[in-house]
Design an enzyme around this catalytic site. Structure first.
Site, PDB file in Angstrom:
ATOM      1  N   HIS A  34     -14.660   3.156  -1.318  1.00 28.43           N
ATOM      2  CA  HIS A  34     -15.158   2.115  -0.410  1.00 28.43           C
ATOM      3  C   HIS A  34     -16.411   2.604   0.328  1.00 28.43           C
ATOM      4  O   HIS A  34     -17.370   1.857   0.514  1.00 28.43           O
ATOM      5  CB  HIS A  34     -14.096   1.771   0.633  1.00 28.43           C
ATOM      6  CG  HIS A  34     -12.830   1.190   0.085  1.00 28.43           C
ATOM      7  ND1 HIS A  34     -11.628   1.862   0.096  1.00 28.43           N
ATOM      8  CD2 HIS A  34     -12.578  -0.010  -0.502  1.00 28.43           C
ATOM      9  CE1 HIS A  34     -10.681   1.099  -0.434  1.00 28.43           C
ATOM     10  NE2 HIS A  34     -11.231  -0.030  -0.813  1.00 28.43           N
ATOM     11  N   GLY A 147     -17.021  -2.685  -6.568  1.00 28.62           N
ATOM     12  CA  GLY A 147     -16.848  -1.471  -7.356  1.00 28.62           C
ATOM     13  C   GLY A 147     -16.683  -1.732  -8.847  1.00 28.62           C
ATOM     14  O   GLY A 147     -16.054  -2.719  -9.252  1.00 28.62           O
ATOM     15  N   LYS A 149     -14.795  -0.059 -10.522  1.00 28.98           N
ATOM     16  CA  LYS A 149     -13.364   0.183 -10.776  1.00 28.98           C
ATOM     17  C   LYS A 149     -12.633  -1.123 -11.091  1.00 28.98           C
ATOM     18  O   LYS A 149     -11.751  -1.153 -11.942  1.00 28.98           O
ATOM     19  CB  LYS A 149     -12.760   0.857  -9.544  1.00 28.98           C
ATOM     20  CG  LYS A 149     -11.272   0.710  -9.453  1.00 28.98           C
ATOM     21  CD  LYS A 149     -10.593   1.991  -9.166  1.00 28.98           C
ATOM     22  CE  LYS A 149      -9.106   1.832  -9.248  1.00 28.98           C
ATOM     23  NZ  LYS A 149      -8.609   0.699  -8.455  1.00 28.98           N
ATOM     24  N   ARG A 187      -3.938   2.480  -3.546  1.00 26.48           N
ATOM     25  CA  ARG A 187      -2.552   2.603  -4.021  1.00 26.48           C
ATOM     26  C   ARG A 187      -2.163   4.055  -4.332  1.00 26.48           C
ATOM     27  O   ARG A 187      -0.988   4.356  -4.436  1.00 26.48           O
ATOM     28  CB  ARG A 187      -2.339   1.730  -5.260  1.00 26.48           C
ATOM     29  CG  ARG A 187      -2.319   0.240  -4.940  1.00 26.48           C
ATOM     30  CD  ARG A 187      -1.985  -0.583  -6.164  1.00 26.48           C
ATOM     31  NE  ARG A 187      -1.768  -1.976  -5.836  1.00 26.48           N
ATOM     32  CZ  ARG A 187      -2.728  -2.886  -5.739  1.00 26.48           C
ATOM     33  NH1 ARG A 187      -3.984  -2.539  -5.939  1.00 26.48           N
ATOM     34  NH2 ARG A 187      -2.439  -4.142  -5.424  1.00 26.48           N
TER      35      ARG A 187
HETATM   36  P1  AMP Z   1     -10.012  -3.049  -2.443  1.00 27.25           P
HETATM   37  O1  AMP Z   1      -9.941  -2.614  -1.023  1.00 27.25           O
HETATM   38  O2  AMP Z   1      -9.118  -2.306  -3.358  1.00 27.25           O
HETATM   39  O3  AMP Z   1      -9.916  -4.563  -2.570  1.00 27.25           O
HETATM   40  O4  AMP Z   1     -11.478  -2.685  -2.930  1.00 27.25           O
HETATM   41  C1  AMP Z   1     -12.607  -3.122  -2.239  1.00 27.25           C
HETATM   42  C2  AMP Z   1     -13.824  -2.803  -3.059  1.00 27.25           C
HETATM   43  O5  AMP Z   1     -13.907  -1.390  -3.258  1.00 27.25           O
HETATM   44  C3  AMP Z   1     -13.805  -3.432  -4.454  1.00 27.25           C
HETATM   45  O6  AMP Z   1     -15.084  -3.930  -4.764  1.00 27.25           O
HETATM   46  C4  AMP Z   1     -13.411  -2.279  -5.337  1.00 27.25           C
HETATM   47  O7  AMP Z   1     -13.872  -2.413  -6.665  1.00 27.25           O
HETATM   48  C5  AMP Z   1     -14.096  -1.121  -4.640  1.00 27.25           C
HETATM   49  N1  AMP Z   1     -13.469   0.148  -5.008  1.00 27.25           N
HETATM   50  C6  AMP Z   1     -12.145   0.427  -5.008  1.00 27.25           C
HETATM   51  N2  AMP Z   1     -11.931   1.688  -5.474  1.00 27.25           N
HETATM   52  C7  AMP Z   1     -13.151   2.198  -5.783  1.00 27.25           C
HETATM   53  C8  AMP Z   1     -13.602   3.444  -6.307  1.00 27.25           C
HETATM   54  N3  AMP Z   1     -12.747   4.411  -6.620  1.00 27.25           N
HETATM   55  N4  AMP Z   1     -14.920   3.612  -6.486  1.00 27.25           N
HETATM   56  C9  AMP Z   1     -15.807   2.627  -6.184  1.00 27.25           C
HETATM   57  N5  AMP Z   1     -15.450   1.434  -5.680  1.00 27.25           N
HETATM   58  C10 AMP Z   1     -14.135   1.210  -5.476  1.00 27.25           C
END
Ligand code: AMP
Length: 280
Positions: A34, A147, A149, A187
């Site tokens: 993030h 991301g 990811k 997670r």
């Molecule tokens: P989330 O909080 O899981 O909904 O993720 C929020 C944003 O962070 C999304 O755009 C994800 O793709 C990005 N993100 C999550 N994990 C990673 C990572 N390991 N590297 C880069 N971006 C990430």
């Protein structure tokens, strides 16, 4: 860093800036992945706005929603340290007010919505598009940072922008990994120490497949990686090589194709996803 929990106070701040608004939507429990989105969004002419909202409509399993990590104080500290200027942490009622129907935008991409993640997590992408659409209307960004990811997610958000918000660009930031290759994810903190060391096998399977993808049959590679992960104790939902922009399966390597390996698997109660871009 300014904290807003209400749309009214956020709008008030955003209406008074002449800077570009660079938006980083998240669900919190922040990690270096993030923070690399925040770093990419940081420019002298930009106001970096990060949202933290665990969106209930994109969870297809109630256990996953109730067990999703929530550590707001640490998140606030990390965001401030990373140079984020505005953090928006709304309540569910703020995002989904009673008596107001928050629409799910129709992006006319049935296949992209229903394949892979969309197949194994029914309703997930509809909920994701619903909240991203709502947040875009609230934040009104010029750019949105997501991301690599979550590859399928960023493809769908790109389609949303192309159809409804042509003035908004999307920047896709490379996946940040742990030293052993495991993609950082909120997670991961739910993995036991034993599961955590096993989880690195996902990246190993991706790397092994990437090394061999030009010399072996694709179906054979997919099956081999699938069985490798299952033999290490994972329950694999999919391990697929696809065309990276359409997610159509690739059966043969043909010259023009830009490919990606995508996988999702469970380690006991924790579901992990990852991907690897393949070059010609
Ligand atoms: P989330 O909080 O899981 O909904 O993720 C929020 C944003 O962070 C999304 O755009 C994800 O793709 C990005 N993100 C999550 N994990 C990673 C990572 N390991 N590297 C880069 N971006 C990430």
């Amino acid at each position: 860093m300014i904290l807003c929990t209400q749309i009214k106070s956020l709008t008030n701040i955003l209406n008074h800036t002449r800077k570009r608004i660079h938006f980083v939507p998240t669900m919190g429990a922040l990690h270096k992945g993030h923070l690399s989105l925040i770093a990419s969004a940081t420019r002298p002419d930009a106001l970096v706005v990060c949202s933290i909202f665990v969106n209930p409509t994109q969870f297809n399993q109630s256990y996953d929603l109730s067990s999703y990590p929530r550590i707001i104080d640490k998140d606030m500290y990390l965001l401030k340290d990373a140079g984020c200027q505005v953090v928006f942490i709304p309540s569910s009622d703020e995002v989904y007010p009673k008596h107001v129907e928050v629409e799910i935008p129709d992006i006319e991409e049935t296949y992209l919505l229903k394949t892979l993640e969309g197949y194994f997590r029914p309703g997930h992408f509809e909920g994701m598009l619903q909240v991203v659409n709502r947040l875009i209307q609230i934040v009104k960004p010029q750019s949105i940072y997501m991301g690599q990811k979550d590859w399928q997610q960023q493809l769908l958000v790109s389609k949303l922008l192309k159809k409804y918000y042509k003035q908004v660009s999307i920047e896709v930031v490379p996946t940040v990994r742990e030293e052993d290759g495991l993609a950082m994810s909120s997670r991961n903190m739910r993995l036991s120490p034993e599961e955590r060391s096993k989880a690195a096998h996902i990246y190993k399977a991706l790397r092994m497949t990437a090394e061999q993808w030009k010399i072996k049959r694709i179906e054979e590679l997919e099956t081999r990686a699938f069985h490798f992960l299952e033999s290490e104790g994972f329950t694999v939902e999919y391990f697929k090589i696809c065309e990276r922009n359409t997610l159509n399966p690739i059966t043969e390597i043909s010259k023009g194709e830009q490919a990606i390996i995508l996988t999702a698997c469970w380690l006991n109660k924790v579901r992990l996803i990852d991907n690897f871009l393949l070059n010609k």
